[in-house]
Structure formats: C-alpha cells, structure tokens
Design an enzyme around this catalytic site. Structure first.
Site, PDB file in Angstrom:
ATOM      1  N   ASP A  39     102.959-119.281  28.878  1.00 39.66           N
ATOM      2  CA  ASP A  39     102.713-120.306  29.892  1.00 39.66           C
ATOM      3  C   ASP A  39     103.924-120.459  30.805  1.00 39.66           C
ATOM      4  O   ASP A  39     103.791-120.653  32.012  1.00 39.66           O
ATOM      5  CB  ASP A  39     102.417-121.658  29.228  1.00 39.66           C
ATOM      6  CG  ASP A  39     101.057-121.651  28.531  1.00 39.66           C
ATOM      7  OD1 ASP A  39     100.401-120.575  28.523  1.00 39.66           O
ATOM      8  OD2 ASP A  39     100.672-122.705  27.991  1.00 39.66           O
ATOM      9  N   ASP A  43     104.035-120.137  34.739  1.00 37.45           N
ATOM     10  CA  ASP A  43     104.491-121.233  35.598  1.00 37.45           C
ATOM     11  C   ASP A  43     105.549-120.763  36.593  1.00 37.45           C
ATOM     12  O   ASP A  43     105.587-121.206  37.732  1.00 37.45           O
ATOM     13  CB  ASP A  43     105.069-122.374  34.746  1.00 37.45           C
ATOM     14  CG  ASP A  43     103.969-123.110  34.005  1.00 37.45           C
ATOM     15  OD1 ASP A  43     102.783-122.936  34.382  1.00 37.45           O
ATOM     16  OD2 ASP A  43     104.283-123.835  33.044  1.00 37.45           O
ATOM     17  N   LEU A  89      62.780-120.986  33.544  1.00 37.23           N
ATOM     18  CA  LEU A  89      62.149-120.191  32.486  1.00 37.23           C
ATOM     19  C   LEU A  89      61.019-120.950  31.820  1.00 37.23           C
ATOM     20  O   LEU A  89      61.056-122.175  31.699  1.00 37.23           O
ATOM     21  CB  LEU A  89      63.191-119.820  31.424  1.00 37.23           C
ATOM     22  CG  LEU A  89      64.359-118.940  31.880  1.00 37.23           C
ATOM     23  CD1 LEU A  89      65.340-118.751  30.742  1.00 37.23           C
ATOM     24  CD2 LEU A  89      63.844-117.589  32.360  1.00 37.23           C
ATOM     25  N   LYS A 123      71.326-119.659  25.048  1.00 33.80           N
ATOM     26  CA  LYS A 123      70.977-120.464  26.214  1.00 33.80           C
ATOM     27  C   LYS A 123      71.981-121.608  26.324  1.00 33.80           C
ATOM     28  O   LYS A 123      71.932-122.574  25.557  1.00 33.80           O
ATOM     29  CB  LYS A 123      69.552-120.998  26.072  1.00 33.80           C
ATOM     30  CG  LYS A 123      69.055-121.713  27.308  1.00 33.80           C
ATOM     31  CD  LYS A 123      67.569-122.021  27.183  1.00 33.80           C
ATOM     32  CE  LYS A 123      67.009-122.641  28.438  1.00 33.80           C
ATOM     33  NZ  LYS A 123      67.700-123.850  28.870  1.00 33.80           N
ATOM     34  N   LYS A 321      63.382-122.771  22.681  1.00 31.49           N
ATOM     35  CA  LYS A 321      64.125-124.038  22.605  1.00 31.49           C
ATOM     36  C   LYS A 321      64.215-124.497  21.152  1.00 31.49           C
ATOM     37  O   LYS A 321      63.205-124.569  20.444  1.00 31.49           O
ATOM     38  CB  LYS A 321      63.415-125.122  23.425  1.00 31.49           C
ATOM     39  CG  LYS A 321      63.373-124.823  24.926  1.00 31.49           C
ATOM     40  CD  LYS A 321      64.721-125.016  25.600  1.00 31.49           C
ATOM     41  CE  LYS A 321      64.919-126.412  26.085  1.00 31.49           C
ATOM     42  NZ  LYS A 321      64.205-126.726  27.324  1.00 31.49           N
ATOM     43  N   CYS A 415      82.983-163.742  20.892  1.00 32.08           N
ATOM     44  CA  CYS A 415      83.528-162.390  20.793  1.00 32.08           C
ATOM     45  C   CYS A 415      84.071-162.147  19.378  1.00 32.08           C
ATOM     46  O   CYS A 415      84.860-162.944  18.879  1.00 32.08           O
ATOM     47  CB  CYS A 415      84.646-162.202  21.815  1.00 32.08           C
ATOM     48  SG  CYS A 415      85.540-160.658  21.628  1.00 32.08           S
TER      49      CYS A 415
HETATM   50  S1  IVH Z   1      68.199-116.611  32.750  1.00 28.81           S
HETATM   51  C1  IVH Z   1      65.616-116.105  36.490  1.00 28.81           C
HETATM   52  N1  IVH Z   1      70.000-116.786  30.825  1.00 28.81           N
HETATM   53  O1  IVH Z   1      68.443-122.109  31.409  1.00 28.81           O
HETATM   54  C2  IVH Z   1      65.967-116.686  35.195  1.00 28.81           C
HETATM   55  N2  IVH Z   1      69.261-118.774  31.884  1.00 28.81           N
HETATM   56  O2  IVH Z   1      65.702-123.069  31.322  1.00 28.81           O
HETATM   57  C3  IVH Z   1      67.336-117.225  35.178  1.00 28.81           C
HETATM   58  N3  IVH Z   1      70.383-120.793  31.086  1.00 28.81           N
HETATM   59  O3  IVH Z   1      67.924-122.197  34.884  1.00 28.81           O
HETATM   60  C4  IVH Z   1      67.640-117.804  33.876  1.00 28.81           C
HETATM   61  N4  IVH Z   1      71.698-119.796  29.627  1.00 28.81           N
HETATM   62  O4  IVH Z   1      70.280-122.715  33.966  1.00 28.81           O
HETATM   63  C5  IVH Z   1      69.241-117.451  31.723  1.00 28.81           C
HETATM   64  N5  IVH Z   1      71.624-116.797  29.168  1.00 28.81           N
HETATM   65  C6  IVH Z   1      70.867-117.448  30.063  1.00 28.81           C
HETATM   66  C7  IVH Z   1      70.945-118.842  30.207  1.00 28.81           C
HETATM   67  C8  IVH Z   1      70.116-119.476  31.131  1.00 28.81           C
HETATM   68  C9  IVH Z   1      71.339-120.954  30.167  1.00 28.81           C
HETATM   69  C10 IVH Z   1      69.762-121.888  31.849  1.00 28.81           C
HETATM   70  C11 IVH Z   1      69.665-121.609  33.329  1.00 28.81           C
HETATM   71  C12 IVH Z   1      68.198-121.630  33.624  1.00 28.81           C
HETATM   72  C13 IVH Z   1      67.671-122.468  32.502  1.00 28.81           C
HETATM   73  C14 IVH Z   1      66.218-122.187  32.263  1.00 28.81           C
END
Ligand code: IVH
Length: 677
Positions: A39, A43, A89, A123, A321, A415
C-alpha cells in the site's frame, strides 16, 4: 529526481506511465485480489501522480485514477439508450421448473439435452449496469432502466475500483458495451444498515436495494463511500469480434481486465446444472457477498441466437432462485432499542437459531404498528426468515401454538434508557424519547449542535465528540461550554495550538444568531429554515419556550406537526435544564441585533454632528441616536445618512452640502424622532 527538471514531453510520458502502473495495481488489488506492491508503494506513486497533475492540469489523463471521484453531474441522471437491449431473466424455483426450461431448449434446437453445453453462474444480488468503452477508454455507464433506456450514472460507476478505466487490450474494439452487476459485499451492507439504523434512517431491505440506492446518489462522493464492487458476465454489443460461446465471453472479459463472478462452471446437460444449484443453495454463506440464485445459460452463442428472446427475457437462460430459508423459534422478550435520534424500536429477543448461515437472536419489529399488525406477543412461537437474506425478520406468528400465557407488547410511555417521556406524533410510525440529554441520543445530538450548519464549532468532529462523551467530559450540549483547557489536553491528538483553537471556537459559538441555537437543539421537524422562521417571530429562547401551540401556529409556515413538536420540546424538564445551563455559560439566547434591525426607528442610519448644539450635549444626542438603533460617526462620507447641524458649523457642513447629504437642525431632528424616543 536527478538530472534536472523534466521538459513537458518527459512529464507527459511520466504521467502516462504512472496512470498505467497505478491502474494495473488497482486491477491487481481489487479485481484479482492479488496485489504485487505494498500500500505504501502504491501511495507513493499516487502522490507523485497527484503532484504532477497539480502542476500540469492540462496533462491529466482521462483514465487517471485521480479522476475516479469527481464532481456531481450537472444535469442529474441523463437518459442513455442501450445498444444491446438489456433483458431480464425468467425464474425457476425448483428442479421441475429447471427441467421444463431444458425441455424448451431441447425442443427448439432439436438436439438431445445431454449434448447441449450450459454455463452455470452465481446470480449476484445486485443491480445490472451497462458500461461503454470507446477505443478502450471507459466513457459511459447506465442503469438497466426499462431495458432500452437507462440512466447515466457514469460518475458513480467510476468510483468503483473494479470498473476498469481502460480495457486491457492491445487492440480494443472501437466500441464495446459490457453488462455487469454492481453489488455490495455482505460486510459493507451490514455496516451501512447499522449506521442507517443508528441515524434513525430505514435500513435497506437487501444488498440489491443498497447497491441500486448507492448508484443513484447525485454526489459521487457518497457512492465512493459505499464500497461497491462489480462483476461482468456479458458483452451486450461490440464493433469487434463476438466470441463463440458464453464461456469464451467470460474469458475475454477477464482478459480485458474485468472482474468475473466466481465459481462459474461449464456443464453438459441439465443434471450437473441442477447439482450446481443444489450445491450453491447450501454453500452460499461461504461467500462474502449475497447471491439469490444461479443463472444457467446455453453456452453456444449460435444456439443463443437460434433460441432468441421473448419481449422480456432470453429463451437461452434461466434464473434459478433460492427458496428463502425459514425456521421457527420462540420470542423470549420484546425489548426497546433507542436510536440516536431518540427513535424507540421494538426488538424481539429470540431463542437463538441458525438461519441462512448465521446465528440469530434478535429480530427488529420496526415500530409499534408492525408489532400490532403481526400480533407478536412475548412467548409466541414464530416463523423467522432473513429479509433479503440478511436481516432477520419475523414472518408470522404460529397462532396454533399459543397457550394463552403469551403477553402482548406495550410501547413504554417512558424512555427505557433515561426515563423521559416518550411521544409518538400523529401520522408518525415512530415513537421517540423527548429527552435531549438521553445518553442513547447524545452523540448525534452533540455532533449536530456543533456542526457547521448549527453552532459551527470548528474542531468538534465525530472523533472529538466521541472522546468527550466516553470520558464523561460532556453529557449534553451545554457541557461543551464548560470544557476546561486541562480536559481538552487529555484528548488524543490535542496539543497547545489545537487546544486553544478549540477553546476559541467554543467561545465564538456563544455569540451565534438565535436561529443557529434553535436549529442546533435538534427539535424534531425544526430544520435550519424553520429555525429562522421561528426566530424571526420569537426573538428569544424564553419567548419561544413559553409560546403556546396556538401562538406557534399563528406564525406563517408553522404547521401543527411543528407547533406540537416545539411545544413538547420545551415542556421537558431535561431540555429546560440544558437550556438553563447554556444560559449560565453565556450562550446568546436572543437576537439583539435582529431586534434593533426590525423595530428601531433609526436602525441602520448613520449620523454626523457638527456645530454647537443647544438642546443636548453631544453625549446626550449620541446616546439617544444609539438607543433608537442609529450610529454616530466622526466624519461625513457618502454613507452618512444625516448631518445634524448646530450653530457655527465647521467643514462637515460644507461636505454634507457638497455630497448632497440631508442636514437637520436640532428641531428637525426632534421632529423626526417624535414618538419614537
Ligand atoms: S445474465 C440478458 N448473469 O439478474 C440476460 N444476470 O434476474 C442478462 N444477474 O438483470 C442477465 N448475476 O441484474 C446474468 N451471472 C449473471 C447474473 C445476472 C446477477 C442479475 C442481472 C439480471 C438479473 C435477472
């Protein structure tokens, strides 16, 4: 540096080299988590660059790391049209829905599923952004918006160190739009929420909201403080060559210097993809950022094109999900937390349980209405989950498990920390402690009192206030004015000069206009503007303190909420004590200056006397003029309003005539002030 001064060309070269090196080290540190210098060394380079840029502002490079935190945009968030549409998605919530996605892909492509490659990616629970690079240089970025038009958040994105200022490539495409996800690591998210709760602000429900909220700050300085990061996962548009597969796209993005999501895997068929989902569902606590699922994408871009997209989402990808984890436990007690603004927050004390990777023993119930709405009682069995997978929350009471011994919650009227009266204003969800000296609120109050916008005590920042409180030197805002030289000496970092400076600043603060004091007291709903409104009507603290609600309401701009709040504040014994202490310390409690300006007949008027007066002595007339708000000066100038002329006037009379300044005989002067004196 040896060899004498550099010429301009050499300086430019040195600046370019420093920018390149520093950007590389930022990349090693933030993107690869693998720094190659210390660091201190970093710097030193950074300081050299700063110095050269200061001396040669014309040579500042557009990708200089010193430009990361810049000024707010002049026009707010301008609209930006994306080149490639930013889709969202489709979701899948279980293995069956994943298999249904596979079946759709198989049918559309006419290829056996086992032969189709998929890329599995975590995700990230953040917010999508598109970044534009022109000839390698980062030029623009935008939120997703409606997928076609987003908002320009370039200055804010620049503050994120994992956003490269320049693409690492010898021949960057003329234009490339990269899609990524901005997210906030768990630790930063938790810290931010803790701070917000302490300030009496609502916490962000999840890291996604926190990231999105941080990107929509008008001042990039705030964004810079939020510790955001970014990963990228696709190229939305490029004038260069497109890769063949999603996997190659990730590799290409990595080569360009972007941070990639971790743990991505390429699999064949859906069996392994489902196993990947199951695996990360159980392992997500290992990560230092939140994920809310897994994204499964057909690997081949050719197949992706063949599959196409609906108006909303691509047919070649699906978001699995995670189900929110929910467990039951028992409410042992409902306690009250007192925030710095005095907000009383009921908190359920739970029989500890492990949920989504951490042990939970408390769940906030936010406020009285929330407790009532959910009907949570002490002794209840409850279902708990983590909202946004971070904040423990009671989902519902399992009423079937009630024995009849459960105790309903009542908001205390005093209080729990200091015993002062608790007030919940009409239309407000939050009940508050009304005691200005309540220890739970003290820090914020004292800081506010001393702040530049209020009493403006320079040198009384958060560190100093903290030290003063923890040493017991200051318990309420009035104690500031009783601090001794010896006490300030004991604070870390204070030496002769800084001690004197602070003492002087405190002394100077005794004579602030009344509105600053009223604002500084931190009365609910009384901001600096309202403080000015109130003090232009009530000319002293005593007048304001003794005003009735009706009296307050009669002031233009004062509504019921404010009137009640002010009235309540001055009813509290504790607050009156603090005000009395301020008075005794010599803090100004009225606006004398303002009084004169507003009410006195000669306010702002300047007089000169010449010649012998017959009705008054000079001293008498001077005192009279001053009593009426005017001033007496020795010589005539353009700023003089009147010259009072006696017998045998001197040169001042001449001067008055030559400047056209009105002259008054003693009689005329008396006529002028008739009724006023
Ligand atoms: S692909 C055209 N890959 O999830 C499709 N999305 O629910 C683009 N997200 O809008 C999405 N990680 O904000 C993709 N590895 C990943 C992701 C991802 C998070 C988010 C992204 C998207 C949303 C869809």
């Amino acid at each position: 540096m040896t060899g004498g001064a550099l010429n301009k060309d050499e300086i430019r070269k040195r600046i370019e080299q420093l920018v390149r090196e520093l950007n590389y080290h930022i990349y090693r540190y933030y993107t690869l988590d693998d720094p190659v210098i210390s660091d201190a060394e970093y710097d030193e380079l950074y300081r050299e660059l700063l110095r050269l840029e200061e001396e040669h502002p014309d040579l500042i490079q557009p990708d200089s790391p010193t430009t990361r935190v810049g000024p707010p945009p002049a026009v707010g968030f301008a609209p930006v049209r994306h080149r490639g549409r930013m889709l969202s998605l489709d979701n899948a919530f279980d293995a069956d829905e994943l298999l249904a996605f596979g079946e759709r892909v198989r049918k559309a492509l006419g290829i056996p599923l086992e032969e189709i490659e998929f890329v599995c990616e975590l995700k990230m629970d953040g917010t999508a952004v598109a970044l534009t690079y022109e000839n390698g240089l980062f030029t623009k970025s935008a939120t997703r918006g409606d997928g076609e038009v987003g908002e320009d958040i370039t200055p804010n994105l620049k503050t994120i160190r994992t956003v490269p200022m320049r693409i690492l490539a010898d021949n960057p495409p003329e234009l490339i739009e990269v899609v990524g996800e901005v997210y906030m690591p768990k630790e930063s998210f938790e810290r931010l929420n803790k701070e917000r709760l302490e300030r009496g602000e609502p916490p962000f429900a999840n890291p996604r909201n926190a990231a999105a909220g941080s990107l929509r700050q008008l001042d990039p300085k705030i964004t810079a403080e939020r510790n955001l990061s970014m990963v990228t996962f696709s190229i939305g548009y490029t004038t260069g060559e497109y890769p063949r597969t999603q996997w190659e796209m990730l590799l290409l993005l990595g080569d360009m210097g972007f941070r990639l999501g971790e743990h991505s895997e390429m699999v064949r068929g859906l069996k392994d993809a489902i196993a990947y989902c199951d695996n990360w569902k159980d392992r997500r606590e290992e990560l230092d950022y939140e994920i809310d699922g897994v994204v499964i994408k057909v690997n081949s871009l050719e197949y992706q094109r063949a599959l196409g997209a609906t108006s909303k989402s691509p047919r070649w990808a699906v978001a699995y999900k995670f189900p929110p984890e929910e467990k039951t436990t028992r409410v042992i007690d409902i306690k009250i937390g007192v925030g710095r603004t005095g907000a009383l927050t009921p908190v359920a004390v739970l029989e500890p349980l492990s949920i989504a990777g951490s042990t939970v023993s408390h769940a906030t119930l936010h406020n009285e209405d929330e407790v009532r709405r959910k009907d949570v009682r002490i002794g209840d069995r409850v279902l708990v989950h983590k909202a946004g997978d971070v904040i423990p929350e009671i989902v519902k009471v399992i009423t079937d498990a009630r024995t009849g011994d459960e105790k309903p919650f009542v908001m205390p009227s005093r209080c729990p920390v200091c015993g002062a009266e608790v007030v919940r204003e009409e239309g407000e969800a939050v009940a508050r402690c009304t005691n200005i000296a309540c220890p739970a609120q003290n820090f914020e109050r004292i800081l506010h009192f001393a702040s530049r916008g209020a009493m403006d005590i320079e040198g009384m920042g958060d560190v100093t206030v903290n030290e003063l409180l923890s040493r017991g030197f200051v318990k309420d805002v009035a104690d500031i004015f009783y601090l001794t030289r010896e006490q300030i000496y004991q604070l870390p970092g204070f030496k002769d000069k800084s001690v004197s400076n602070l003492l002087n600043a405190i002394e100077a603060a005794k004579d602030r206009p009344l509105w600053r004091l009223v604002f500084g007291l931190g009365i609910r709903h009384v901001g600096s503007h309202m403080a000015k409104v109130l003090t232009s009507h009530f000319l002293s603290i005593d007048e304001l303190a003794s005003a009735s609600v009706e009296g307050l309401l009669s002031v233009e701009g004062v509504g019921e909420r404010i009137a009640e709040s002010v009235h309540n504040f001055f009813k509290q014994e504790e607050n009156l004590k603090v005000i009395d202490k301020l008075k005794r310390a010599g803090v100004r409690m009225s606006d004398e200056v303002a009084e004169e300006e507003r009410e006195l007949p000669l306010s702002g008027k300047s007089f000169v006397l010449t010649g012998a007066l017959s009705r008054y002595t000079r001293d008498e007339v001077t005192a009279l003029i001053e009593r009426l708000g005017g001033r007496v000066t020795g010589s005539v100038s353009k700023k003089t309003d009147y010259v009072i002329v006696g017998s045998e006037p001197g040169s001042k009379y001449e001067k008055a005539l030559s400047l056209g300044i009105p002259t008054l005989s003693e009689e005329e002067f008396e006529e002028m002030i008739k009724g006023a004196s």
